[in-house]
Structures are given as C-alpha cells and as structure tokens.
Write a protein that holds these residues in place. Structure first.
Motif, short mmCIF file in Angstrom:
data_model
loop_
_atom_site.label_atom_id
_atom_site.label_comp_id
_atom_site.label_asym_id
_atom_site.label_seq_id
_atom_site.Cartn_x
_atom_site.Cartn_y
_atom_site.Cartn_z
N PRO A 139 0.82 -1.21 0.00
CA PRO A 139 0.00 0.00 0.00
C PRO A 139 0.86 1.27 0.00
O PRO A 139 1.89 1.33 0.68
N THR A 140 0.42 2.29 -0.75
CA THR A 140 1.19 3.53 -0.84
C THR A 140 1.18 4.31 0.48
O THR A 140 2.01 5.17 0.70
N GLU A 141 0.22 3.99 1.37
CA GLU A 141 0.18 4.66 2.67
C GLU A 141 1.51 4.52 3.40
O GLU A 141 1.91 5.39 4.16
N ILE A 142 2.18 3.39 3.16
CA ILE A 142 3.45 3.17 3.85
C ILE A 142 4.48 4.20 3.40
O ILE A 142 5.19 4.79 4.22
N GLU A 181 3.78 7.13 2.19
CA GLU A 181 3.33 8.44 2.68
C GLU A 181 3.69 8.62 4.14
O GLU A 181 4.19 9.68 4.54
N ALA A 182 3.46 7.58 4.92
CA ALA A 182 3.80 7.67 6.35
C ALA A 182 5.29 7.97 6.52
O ALA A 182 5.67 8.83 7.32
N ALA A 183 6.11 7.29 5.74
CA ALA A 183 7.56 7.50 5.85
C ALA A 183 7.92 8.93 5.48
O ALA A 183 8.75 9.56 6.14
N SER A 184 7.28 9.45 4.43
CA SER A 184 7.65 10.80 4.00
C SER A 184 7.15 11.85 5.00
O SER A 184 7.79 12.87 5.21
N ILE A 185 6.00 11.58 5.66
CA ILE A 185 5.53 12.49 6.71
C ILE A 185 6.51 12.51 7.88
O ILE A 185 6.80 13.54 8.47
N ASP A 186 7.05 11.35 8.19
CA ASP A 186 8.04 11.26 9.27
C ASP A 186 9.38 11.88 8.87
O ASP A 186 10.33 11.84 9.65
N GLY A 187 9.49 12.39 7.66
CA GLY A 187 10.68 13.11 7.26
C GLY A 187 11.75 12.27 6.58
O GLY A 187 12.87 12.74 6.39
N ALA A 188 11.41 11.03 6.20
CA ALA A 188 12.41 10.20 5.53
C ALA A 188 12.51 10.61 4.07
O ALA A 188 11.51 10.90 3.43
N SER A 189 13.73 10.67 3.54
CA SER A 189 13.89 10.97 2.11
C SER A 189 13.46 9.75 1.31
O SER A 189 13.26 8.66 1.84
N ASP A 190 13.32 9.94 -0.03
CA ASP A 190 12.91 8.84 -0.90
C ASP A 190 13.79 7.61 -0.71
O ASP A 190 13.33 6.49 -0.55
N VAL A 212 15.90 6.81 1.73
CA VAL A 212 15.82 6.19 3.05
C VAL A 212 14.53 5.39 3.17
O VAL A 212 14.54 4.24 3.62
N ALA A 213 13.42 5.98 2.72
CA ALA A 213 12.14 5.28 2.80
C ALA A 213 12.20 3.97 2.02
O ALA A 213 11.76 2.92 2.50
N PHE A 214 12.81 4.02 0.86
CA PHE A 214 12.88 2.80 0.04
C PHE A 214 13.73 1.73 0.70
O PHE A 214 13.30 0.59 0.88
N TRP A 215 14.95 2.10 1.09
CA TRP A 215 15.87 1.07 1.60
C TRP A 215 15.52 0.60 3.00
O TRP A 215 15.74 -0.56 3.34
N LYS A 216 14.98 1.52 3.83
CA LYS A 216 14.70 1.12 5.22
C LYS A 216 13.34 0.45 5.37
O LYS A 216 13.13 -0.36 6.27
N ILE A 217 12.39 0.85 4.53
CA ILE A 217 11.04 0.36 4.76
C ILE A 217 10.52 -0.55 3.64
O ILE A 217 10.11 -1.68 3.90
N ILE A 218 10.60 -0.08 2.41
CA ILE A 218 10.02 -0.87 1.31
C ILE A 218 10.88 -2.10 1.00
O ILE A 218 10.37 -3.23 0.94
N PHE A 219 12.18 -1.89 0.81
CA PHE A 219 13.04 -3.01 0.39
C PHE A 219 12.96 -4.21 1.35
O PHE A 219 12.81 -5.34 0.90
N PRO A 220 13.03 -3.97 2.67
CA PRO A 220 12.92 -5.14 3.57
C PRO A 220 11.58 -5.87 3.45
O PRO A 220 11.51 -7.07 3.73
N MET A 221 10.55 -5.17 3.01
CA MET A 221 9.25 -5.83 2.86
C MET A 221 9.22 -6.75 1.64
O MET A 221 8.31 -7.55 1.47
#
Lengths: 289, 274
Positions: free
Chosen positions: B165-168, B170-179, B181-190
């Motif tokens: 879901p794209t909400e993930i 969005e949540a990361a970017s609201i928390d201030g993560a750059s593209d 960082v959001a990709f490698w820390k959150i999306i990639f591990p999923m």
C-alpha cells in the motif's frame, strides 16, 4: 511535485539501470536492424545495400535446412517437453509419500548448464552406448547416434526433454495446486472418473500454466544453443545446426557479418511472431475465475 | 474402491521411480566412471569401479583450473545478482509509484524487450563492445548481465510493489524520511520474498550461461561452464578425466540446490507464473 524534483527522483532511482539497459540491449538491437541493410563487415558500414543481405540469406540452401531443422526441433520439443513435464507434475502432486524425493530427481538436470548436460550426453552417445552395444550386441547403438542426422535430432530432443521438463514441471505443479479442492471434490461426488476430472476440470482451470509453459518452451526452443554446440556441434557436416548456432558460425567463424545479421533479424521476427500467435491462442483457452 | 485406489498409487509410484532412475542415470554414469581407469570404462561403462582411482580428479582439477574457474563463476554471479537486485528494485519502485505516461511506456518497453533473443543482437553487440571488453572482461560481463537481466527482474519487483500500500510511503515521508531512506529502510525489507525469487532466477541463469561468457571472457577469467566445455573438448579421449571434470562442474550447484531446495522451487514457480 515540482519538475526539478521529479527529474532528480528519476535520476536517482531509474537513471543508472535504464542507461545500462539502453546501452547493452537497445543500442545493439537497433544497430542490428540498421547493419542488416548495409555492407557492414564487422567494423564499418560504407553504404546501404537494401535487401541484399536478406536475399542472400534466403538463397543460402544451408539457411533453409537450418530453418527447417529448427522448426522441427521447436515443434517436437514443445510437444514432448510439455507432455513429459505435465506427466511429472501429476506424479509429484499425487498422494505419494515419496513425491518430494521424486521432484528433486526430476528437477536436478535443470540446475546444470546446457553445455555440461550436452557433453555428458556426448559421452553417453559416442562412448558409453557404443561400448555397451559392442559388448551386448545392440544393433541400434553400435554406431553413435551423433553420426547420423536423423538420430542426432532425436538425441537433441532427448537431452532437451531431460533438461527442461523439470522446470516446466514446476510451472504445472503451481497450476495444479492452485485449483481449489472443493471443485475437484464436487466433480468426484458427481461421479467423474479421475481421467474425466483431469480433462474436464483440472486442465481447463490451469490453462494459464499451459500458456506460460508453452511460451517458455517455444522461446527456449528457438534460442537453443548450449546443448546443440556441446552435443552435436552442428555435425555431421553442419546438418544439425539450430538457428542460433548457424548465426554464430556465420558471423564468428566465417566472418559473414551482413548476412549473419540479416539472419539474426529474421530469427527475431520469427520468434516474436510465433510467441504472439501462441500466446493469443493459449489465452483463448484460459477460464476467467 | 480402496484396492483400486491403492493399485493406482502403486502404478504411479512405479512410473515415478522408474523415471527418477532414468533422470539420474546420466549422472550415475559420470560419477561411476570418474573414478575408473580408462580401460575399465570402455570395458563396461555400467560396472562399479574396481579398483577406485582418484587420479582422474587430481588431473581434472589442475587441467581445467577448477578453483580459478569456480572463483570466476562465483565473483561474476555474486556481483551481477547483487547489482541486479539493487538496480531493478529501485527502478521497479520508481515505475510502480510514478503514475505518469512515460513511466508506463518505460515499463512496457522493458516487458517487450524480454522477447528479444540475445542471438538477434549478438553480432552488433560484439562489434560495439569489443574494445570495452578487452579492458576488463569480468567487470564488463557483470555490466552486460545487468543490461540483459534488468527487464525481467524489474518486472518481478514491479508486480510485488503494486501489492504494497502507498500509505506506507506516505507515512515515511511524513516522518521526514527521504525517498532513498524510505525505500531502503522500509520498502526493500518488505520485499524479501520477491528478492529471493529474483536472486535465484538470475543466479541460475548467470551461473550456467555459456554463449555470452564464450564471447567475452579470456582463458584467465573463464567461468565453470566454459572451462568444462574446453576441457572436455581437449581431453574427451581421456574418459576418466573428462568424467571427473564433469562431476566437478556439477557438484557445486547441486549442493547449493540441496541446501536451498525450498527457496529454489518457490522462486521458480513465482518467477514463471508472474
């Protein structure tokens, strides 16, 4: 998002892989089309020659015999690989206790490169079977199968089945286990025999697996090179050359770059057309669930 | 009914075990003859070895430069697969998340390219890259594998990312993560499951590839399939050594498969069905 930011994001995420993709695949592919219409000699192209390379390709009798040999190989291997693979899939999805053990045996040849498989069978046909035939007086194997064009064709088919049926088996297993059990139980309650269930329920419901497996075997049939070069090397007398090996020999052994490339373009068109026809036909049989 | 079912089961087992035997038989021939003397092989290729000799292996190890080829194969496969994972996961993420016409066309272009056989562009490819190759042929081979492998890998990742879901993001970017960082820390591990699929499919292809390495590599940098083929060509009369060479070429990948059997099977079924 502003334009500058979106370009920056594109460069960060997509720039490098797309650049490599274009340099490695797109540029040579486009060049190839262009070169096939020139007097290219591998280093420079001085003038356009129209369809000369293509007419020359079609005047080459060896190219025609290669096309025929390849077409026959693709059709026969397509049918046999899929028939065998589907049979293997039925065996390893049955209620046997040993099914995982059997699956490993069927799958292992697929792990190993075509060249290595090819040379293993070269030893079998050229040495092992001949030695055994001498010893036990088997007429059929006394002369190596690879010395005779027709028998070498079947040798290629045997090795191809051995190599790829394990992979296609996995595709069919995935299809078979995706069928809901209640559908099969319902058909059994209605009194359908196992054979009837197979043809009227299972096969129609897993038509997508057939689309995929047929596509993959079609493609690998046209592209077959490794087994060909390692098993027969095109011999005897270049009569068992599949199209890949033919193009390779034309260009890199004989230095005919222009006609070699024209043949390569023809190969691409044939593969694309055959794949398109096959997928369109197969898709018609897929049931919407 | 019961007896009929058990008869059917026995028949299936009979057919299955016969076929398993047939599928294994060529490997049996290789292994059993790899420890025989030359004379014994021609006398009876089926017989068990007596006496057993390990000389063939010793000869084959040195003559086919086994450890060097194995190292080359490992280096090339590991680098190509890792870079393919990095690049194609990022590309797929970008294409799946950017809802624009151009990203749709790029994706379609990648998918369409999968029908192009390497042989169709092999000649202009070599003309273009011959100078590049002579500079460092292992590095250039890795580069080529990225180019030829990126379409399928991106396609596999693309399908998987569409299910996140794209909400993930969005949540990361609201928390201030750059593209990044959001990709490698959150999306990639999923994406662990599809990464395993991508890794296995590419590793099998690259490990076993023959035509491209044949065009690109030199004697010093040759991979295992290449050195096996050349070795067999030179020493096929020395049956025992040739068989030992083949056994050596087969063993590494089979061991690897037996360790990761489940991942292999699920990787291939997912890769094919997508």
């Amino acid at each position: 998002m502003t334009r500058a930011r979106s370009i920056k994001k594109f460069m960060k995420f997509a720039g490098v892989p797309l650049a490599i993709f274009i340099i490695v695949l797109v540029v040579p592919f486009v060049n190839g089309f262009y070169y096939s219409f020139t007097d290219w000699d591998g280093f420079k192209a001085t003038k356009l020659v129209g369809f000369a390379n293509y007419t020359e390709s079609f005047e080459d009798p060896r190219f025609w015999s290669t096309l025929k040999f390849t077409a026959l190989f693709v059709v026969v291997s397509l049918i046999l690989v899929n028939a065998v693979a589907f049979g293997l899939a039925l065996i390893v999805t049955s209620k046997l206790k040993s099914k995982n053990f059997l699956r490993t045996f069927f799958f292992v040849p697929n792990l190993i490169g075509g060249v290595i498989l090819g040379v293993i069978w070269q030893f079998i046909f050229n040495s092992a079977l001949v030695a055994l035939a001498e010893k036990y007086d088997w007429e059929m194997f006394k002369e190596s199968w690879l010395q005779d064009t027709n028998k070498a064709f079947w040798a290629l088919i045997i090795v191809t089945i051995w190599q790829s049926s394990g992979y296609m088996m996995i595709v069919y297993i995935t299809g078979l286990i995706s069928i809901e059990n209640d559908v099969i139980e319902a058909s059994q309650i209605d009194g359908a025999s196992p054979v009837r269930t197979l043809f009227s329920i299972k096969i129609p419901l897993m038509a997508q697996a057939f689309t995929i497996a047929l596509f993959l075997t079609l493609r690998s049939g046209f592209m077959a090179y490794d087994v060909n070069v390692a098993l027969t090397g095109g011999g005897p007398f270049r009569t068992t050359e599949l199209i890949s090996l033919h193009i390779f020999e034309d260009a890199f052994a004989e230095g005919d770059f222009g006609t070699g490339q024209a043949k390569a373009v023809i190969m691409f068109l044939v593969v694309a057309l055959a794949a398109l026809v096959q997928v369109t036909i197969s898709k018609r049989y897929e049931v919407q669930r | 009914m019961n007896t009929r079912a058990s008869w059917g089961k026995r028949a299936t087992f009979g057919v299955g075990i016969t076929l398993a035997f047939a599928y294994f038989f060529p490997f049996f021939l290789v292994f059993v003859n790899s420890v025989k003397l030359k004379y014994d092989i021609l006398e009876n290729p089926l017989a068990f070895p007596a006496p057993i000799t390990w000389d063939n292996f010793q000869q084959a190890l040195t003559k086919m430069e086994f450890f060097r080829s194995l190292t080359n194969s490992l280096i090339i496969t590991v680098f190509s697969v890792s870079l393919l994972i990095v690049f194609s996961s990022m590309l797929a993420y970008y294409l799946a998340r950017t809802k624009s016409k151009s990203s749709k066309y790029i994706f379609l272009g990648l998918v369409a390219s999968m029908i192009v056989p390497f042989q169709a562009l092999m000649i202009p490819f070599m003309a273009l890259f011959a100078p590049f190759v002579s500079w460092n042929n292992r590095a250039s081979l890795v580069f080529f594998y990225i180019g030829f492998g990126v379409a399928l890998s991106t396609f596999l990742y693309h399908g998987f990312i569409s299910t996140i879901p794209t909400e993930i993001d969005e949540a990361a970017s609201i928390d201030g993560a750059s593209d990044m960082v959001a990709f490698w820390k959150i999306i990639f591990p999923m994406m662990r499951p599809i990464t395993a699929t991508v890794a296995i499919i590419n590793a099998l292809w690259i490990w076993n590839d023959f035509l491209l390495p044949r065009l690109v590599l030199t004697r010093e940098t040759q991979t295992l399939p290449l050195s096996t083929y050349l070795f067999f060509g030179q020493y096929s009369i020395e049956y025992g050594q040739a068989m030992a060479g083949l056994a050596l070429a087969v063993i590494p990948i089979v061991i690897f498969y037996l360790i990761l059997q489940r991942q292999f099977i699920s990787g291939i079924s997912q890769g094919a069905v997508k």
